[in-house]
Design an enzyme around this catalytic site. Sequence first.
Site, mmCIF file in Angstrom:
data_model
loop_
_atom_site.group_PDB
_atom_site.id
_atom_site.type_symbol
_atom_site.label_atom_id
_atom_site.label_comp_id
_atom_site.label_asym_id
_atom_site.label_seq_id
_atom_site.Cartn_x
_atom_site.Cartn_y
_atom_site.Cartn_z
ATOM 1 N N GLY A 242 0.745 -0.965 0.039
ATOM 2 C CA GLY A 242 -0.098 0.197 -0.063
ATOM 3 C C GLY A 242 0.585 1.411 0.050
ATOM 4 O O GLY A 242 0.105 2.380 -0.127
ATOM 5 N N GLU A 276 4.065 -6.716 1.747
ATOM 6 C CA GLU A 276 3.759 -7.123 0.506
ATOM 7 C C GLU A 276 3.707 -5.660 -0.461
ATOM 8 O O GLU A 276 2.567 -5.376 -1.012
ATOM 9 C CB GLU A 276 2.416 -7.661 0.517
ATOM 10 C CG GLU A 276 2.119 -9.021 1.184
ATOM 11 C CD GLU A 276 0.660 -9.392 1.277
ATOM 12 O OE1 GLU A 276 -0.423 -8.554 0.820
ATOM 13 O OE2 GLU A 276 0.385 -10.465 1.836
ATOM 14 N N GLY A 278 4.029 -3.421 -3.335
ATOM 15 C CA GLY A 278 3.745 -3.489 -5.137
ATOM 16 C C GLY A 278 4.250 -2.483 -5.738
ATOM 17 O O GLY A 278 5.699 -2.164 -6.131
ATOM 18 N N ARG A 279 3.397 -1.178 -5.558
ATOM 19 C CA ARG A 279 3.747 -0.134 -6.540
ATOM 20 C C ARG A 279 4.931 0.470 -5.986
ATOM 21 O O ARG A 279 5.676 1.033 -6.958
ATOM 22 C CB ARG A 279 2.597 0.761 -5.891
ATOM 23 C CG ARG A 279 2.391 2.164 -6.905
ATOM 24 C CD ARG A 279 1.574 3.178 -6.327
ATOM 25 N NE ARG A 279 0.224 2.503 -5.855
ATOM 26 C CZ ARG A 279 -1.095 2.579 -6.689
ATOM 27 N NH1 ARG A 279 -0.850 3.437 -7.832
ATOM 28 N NH2 ARG A 279 -2.028 2.012 -6.393
ATOM 29 N N TYR A 319 -9.143 5.604 -12.281
ATOM 30 C CA TYR A 319 -8.744 6.196 -10.974
ATOM 31 C C TYR A 319 -8.881 7.665 -10.740
ATOM 32 O O TYR A 319 -8.364 8.247 -9.899
ATOM 33 C CB TYR A 319 -7.767 5.612 -10.363
ATOM 34 C CG TYR A 319 -7.582 4.154 -10.472
ATOM 35 C CD1 TYR A 319 -8.522 3.285 -9.933
ATOM 36 C CD2 TYR A 319 -6.593 3.664 -11.100
ATOM 37 C CE1 TYR A 319 -8.084 2.053 -9.893
ATOM 38 C CE2 TYR A 319 -6.274 2.160 -11.224
ATOM 39 C CZ TYR A 319 -7.375 1.425 -10.597
ATOM 40 O OH TYR A 319 -7.214 0.082 -10.683
ATOM 41 N N CYS A 347 -12.070 5.058 -29.460
ATOM 42 C CA CYS A 347 -13.363 5.844 -29.783
ATOM 43 C C CYS A 347 -14.133 5.949 -28.403
ATOM 44 O O CYS A 347 -15.263 5.369 -28.214
ATOM 45 C CB CYS A 347 -14.159 5.062 -30.743
ATOM 46 S SG CYS A 347 -13.137 4.679 -32.069
ATOM 47 N N GLU A 348 -13.566 6.517 -27.528
ATOM 48 C CA GLU A 348 -14.342 6.735 -26.057
ATOM 49 C C GLU A 348 -13.809 8.006 -25.572
ATOM 50 O O GLU A 348 -12.626 8.314 -25.540
ATOM 51 C CB GLU A 348 -13.843 5.748 -24.966
ATOM 52 C CG GLU A 348 -13.958 4.123 -25.569
ATOM 53 C CD GLU A 348 -14.978 3.621 -24.653
ATOM 54 O OE1 GLU A 348 -15.474 3.864 -23.586
ATOM 55 O OE2 GLU A 348 -14.790 2.215 -24.767
ATOM 56 N N TYR A 376 1.039 -1.116 -12.159
ATOM 57 C CA TYR A 376 -0.493 -1.242 -12.673
ATOM 58 C C TYR A 376 -0.635 -0.502 -13.982
ATOM 59 O O TYR A 376 -1.668 0.183 -14.392
ATOM 60 C CB TYR A 376 -1.389 -0.468 -11.638
ATOM 61 C CG TYR A 376 -1.234 -1.214 -10.246
ATOM 62 C CD1 TYR A 376 -1.765 -2.609 -9.867
ATOM 63 C CD2 TYR A 376 -0.783 -0.347 -9.294
ATOM 64 C CE1 TYR A 376 -1.554 -3.129 -8.592
ATOM 65 C CE2 TYR A 376 -0.619 -1.204 -7.898
ATOM 66 C CZ TYR A 376 -0.843 -2.319 -7.805
ATOM 67 O OH TYR A 376 -0.760 -2.983 -6.479
#
Length: 427
Positions: A242, A276, A278-279, A319, A347-348, A376
Amino acid sequence: MSFFKYQDGEMHAEGVSLAAISAQVGTPFYCYSAGALRAAWREFADGIKGIKNMNASVCYAMKANSNLAVVRLFGEMGAGADIVSVGEMQRALAAGIPAKRIIYSGVGKKASELMAALQVGVGQINVESSAEIETLNAVAAQLGVKAAITIRVNPDVDAGTHAKITTGRKENKFGIDIDLAREAFALAGRQPHLEVVGVAMHIGSQLTSLEPYRAAIARVRELIGQLRTDGHRIERFDIGGGLGIVYADEKLPSIAEFMAVVARETDGLGCELTFEPGRRLVGEAGVLVSEVILVKPGAAKTFVIVDAAMNDLIRPTLYEAWHDILPVREPRQDTATMRCDIVGPICESGDFLAQNRDLPPLAAGDLVMIRSAGAYGAVMASSYNTRPLAPEVMVDGTRFAVIRPRPTIDEMLSAERFPPWMESVKA
Ligand code: LLP
């Protein structure tokens, strides 16, 4: 120290110019700095070493970036792996992480997945529900083994992050409500094929403050006391991941400060700790490089249309994440900026990488670098619009290598089949 810097007017990853990689690999591509990955790992490892009486291990949360080369780099430095699927388990093993150093997390594991994990002998399974306790016991019985588990509890603290990446509130699906934890441990304690070894938590992602950790650890500590009174042997405390990184101008606690809080809150607890992250280990070590297709001045704003899109990096869309964007050719100090949206060709309307940015004027053919994309990014990419997954490149000093090539369209199409009742297309 930044591993991405302008040198002679061109952005470099360590000793390699991004333009040179682009000329060989094409755009868009992800680029990871091995030096930055090692530095992030060392900061974590040193943080742990700096604290006495703390027996701790780090299991890299592979979901942040599961490229085999990245996982192996951490594995060689002593990392275990935190996995959330059998796919990630196979990656961890293929990258050389010993099964014993793998922790299997996740809110919904199938019996077949638990079976696969027990068969290879993963070191720990973090269980998140009563149903999973019973399923895992049944699977372990079938194999005639005893599964080492922790129970992930939800300490109900506000991690202060984006709603889509907070996990430690009562209303989130994760973990067992801390108020119901004793019942869950009692249930687990009655299962002959489970060995309860500890407690786990993970309260959210991209945390920029240590207070939520302090509060959560204090709550879990109290629980550990009650569990021991209930007769459980609680030897491990898995604190989760985190820790945030810099996307814009976040003020982050150092790893040493984080470890100091952990040490203070767990002092005398007599648990082996697991982290743990990650980022924090990969996020700032990676960038996404993209080429400007065209610039489209509009009545309200200017659109810079680039060849990377939401399928390559979904974080801004999903996000509202802010990623810094820099031109790969260094702009002159006195260059006037232009206000623009950096968008992809999909196309969005949600397909954007940045909105209302003031950037030096960009033109077709220019390269831009999207920062803090090592976590991510590639792992959340899709091939929407039949856009091939962007390749991944690793730089190490003056060397670089493609660590996942861009698939050809033929390779993408060859994964699909016509049903037998459809007439084949005549050549
Ligand atoms: N452990 C568990 C049980 C987790 O669920 C996660 C992340 C981690 C560790 C690693 O968290 P980290 O250190 O990376 O914050 N896709 C989102 C982030 C989702 C995080 C999910 N769980 C994003 O792009 O911001």
